[in-house]
Design a protein around this motif. Structure first.
Motif, PDB file in Angstrom:
ATOM      1  N   ALA A  77       0.829  -1.207   0.000  1.00 46.84           N
ATOM      2  CA  ALA A  77       0.000   0.000   0.000  1.00 46.84           C
ATOM      3  C   ALA A  77       0.866   1.260   0.000  1.00 46.84           C
ATOM      4  O   ALA A  77       0.551   2.243  -0.687  1.00 46.84           O
ATOM      5  CB  ALA A  77      -0.932  -0.010   1.204  1.00 46.84           C
ATOM      6  N   LYS A  78       1.932   1.245   0.752  1.00 44.73           N
ATOM      7  CA  LYS A  78       2.837   2.402   0.794  1.00 44.73           C
ATOM      8  C   LYS A  78       3.457   2.655  -0.576  1.00 44.73           C
ATOM      9  O   LYS A  78       3.537   3.803  -1.041  1.00 44.73           O
ATOM     10  CB  LYS A  78       3.938   2.178   1.832  1.00 44.73           C
ATOM     11  CG  LYS A  78       3.482   2.265   3.276  1.00 44.73           C
ATOM     12  CD  LYS A  78       4.661   2.012   4.203  1.00 44.73           C
ATOM     13  CE  LYS A  78       4.275   2.144   5.661  1.00 44.73           C
ATOM     14  NZ  LYS A  78       5.420   1.867   6.569  1.00 44.73           N
ATOM     15  N   GLN A  80       2.301   1.617  -3.469  1.00 45.11           N
ATOM     16  CA  GLN A  80       1.228   2.005  -4.380  1.00 45.11           C
ATOM     17  C   GLN A  80       0.870   3.478  -4.216  1.00 45.11           C
ATOM     18  O   GLN A  80       0.721   4.216  -5.198  1.00 45.11           O
ATOM     19  CB  GLN A  80      -0.005   1.137  -4.114  1.00 45.11           C
ATOM     20  CG  GLN A  80      -1.198   1.470  -5.006  1.00 45.11           C
ATOM     21  CD  GLN A  80      -2.419   0.635  -4.652  1.00 45.11           C
ATOM     22  OE1 GLN A  80      -2.284  -0.473  -4.124  1.00 45.11           O
ATOM     23  NE2 GLN A  80      -3.597   1.147  -4.925  1.00 45.11           N
ATOM     24  N   GLY A 106      -3.959   1.316  -0.597  1.00 48.62           N
ATOM     25  CA  GLY A 106      -2.970   2.184  -1.226  1.00 48.62           C
ATOM     26  C   GLY A 106      -3.606   3.335  -1.976  1.00 48.62           C
ATOM     27  O   GLY A 106      -3.084   4.453  -1.994  1.00 48.62           O
TER      28      GLY A 106
END
Length: 298
Positions: A77-78, A80, A106
């Motif tokens: 997610a980070k 993304q 994300g």
């Protein structure tokens, strides 16, 4: 077509799903290549594609939090959000291809870093539960709760940005898992909730109008659409991991999506959960592609 250029982003993660006994890993990670193989990108006129590579699947269950692949989903997610954040200033329509529904984390993380946005969440499930209610620990079944700040701090408060989307800025549309304990959390929230039966009773036009009115009244910077294809009728789209009877026909779904996709404040849409391994001949995928392309026409 849309009134601004389309950019495609591939996020083929399957970290949010639990592997079934007969699987090596969940097949949703192959969706971008599958859509490209069936001419989707060519029909859109896409030359350049952004995104992250497909990760190596794990079954890393955290018994303390009750979540599967929690750390891996957070890191994805980070990355993304970092990628999307660089592109959000561009006046383009973002078309995100999953992957499973955990890519929502994300997406909304990137949006929160830029401003305040609304979310039109189309899904055959609410995904608004915590691990206590989950039967699998899969984060793809908890993504909306996480987006709204419900759950473990490590995943709901990345970069101290909790909540990524405020509850009253979310419309959750299309759920058809009616178990009382399952729907209790979303009924107790400020989310605007329309299950399948309520959509049919109220009507798509009123729901879309209500959503756009909310976006305007809250002076939001824009809105994003989440589309889990399991919101589609099971006879039309059985190539999903968690099947339920009934669901939107393509005509019903078009009446919700088309006015939103063509609205000037629509940032983009993410498509998740279509599993190529469950559609070996591409029959359901081809119909979905035809449907989606038809939505882009005025």
């Amino acid at each position: 077509m849309l009134n601004k250029p389309i950019e495609v982003y591939e996020f083929p993660t399957n970290f949010g799903l639990r592997r079934k006994a007969e699987e090596i890993e969940p097949g949703v990670k192959a969706l971008p290549k599958w859509l490209k193989h069936h001419g989707f990108y060519e029909a859109l006129g896409i030359d350049t594609v952004y995104g992250l590579s497909a990760p190596i699947y794990l079954m890393d269950y955290n018994s303390k939090t009750g979540m599967l692949n929690e750390n891996q989903v957070i890191e994805y997610a980070k990355r993304q959000a970092q990628l999307l954040g660089k592109q959000l200033e561009r006046n383009t329509f973002k078309l995100l291809i999953g992957g499973d529904c955990s890519i929502l984390i994300g997406t909304v993380l990137a949006l929160k870093k830029k401003g305040n946005y609304g979310l039109f969440f189309l899904d055959g499930h609410t995904d608004f539960i915590t691990p206590a209610l989950s039967q699998t620990g899969g984060i793809a079944g908890m993504d909306l709760a996480i987006a709204a700040g419900i759950g473990e701090e490590a995943i709901t408060n990345i970069d101290r940005l909790k909540p990524y989307i405020q509850e009253d800025h979310i419309f959750c549309v299309g759920n058809r898992e009616f178990d009382t304990s399952y729907v209790a959390p979303i009924l107790d929230s400020k989310i605007h909730y329309f299950d399948l039966n309520r959509v049919r009773a109220v009507g798509s036009t009123k729901i879309v109008e209500s959503f756009l009115k909310m976006v305007e009244e809250k002076a939001l910077d824009g809105f994003f659409i989440h589309l889990d294809v399991d919101v589609i009728n099971d006879e039309l789209m059985p190539a999903v991991d968690s099947r339920e009877k009934d669901g939107f026909t393509y005509e019903e779904l078009a009446s919700l999506l088309q006015p939103l996709l063509h609205h000037s404040l629509c940032i983009g849409i993410e498509i998740t959960i279509l599993d190529p391994s469950l559609d070996e001949n591409g029959v359901y995928t081809k119909k979905f592609i035809d449907f989606f392309l038809s939505l882009l026409k005025e």
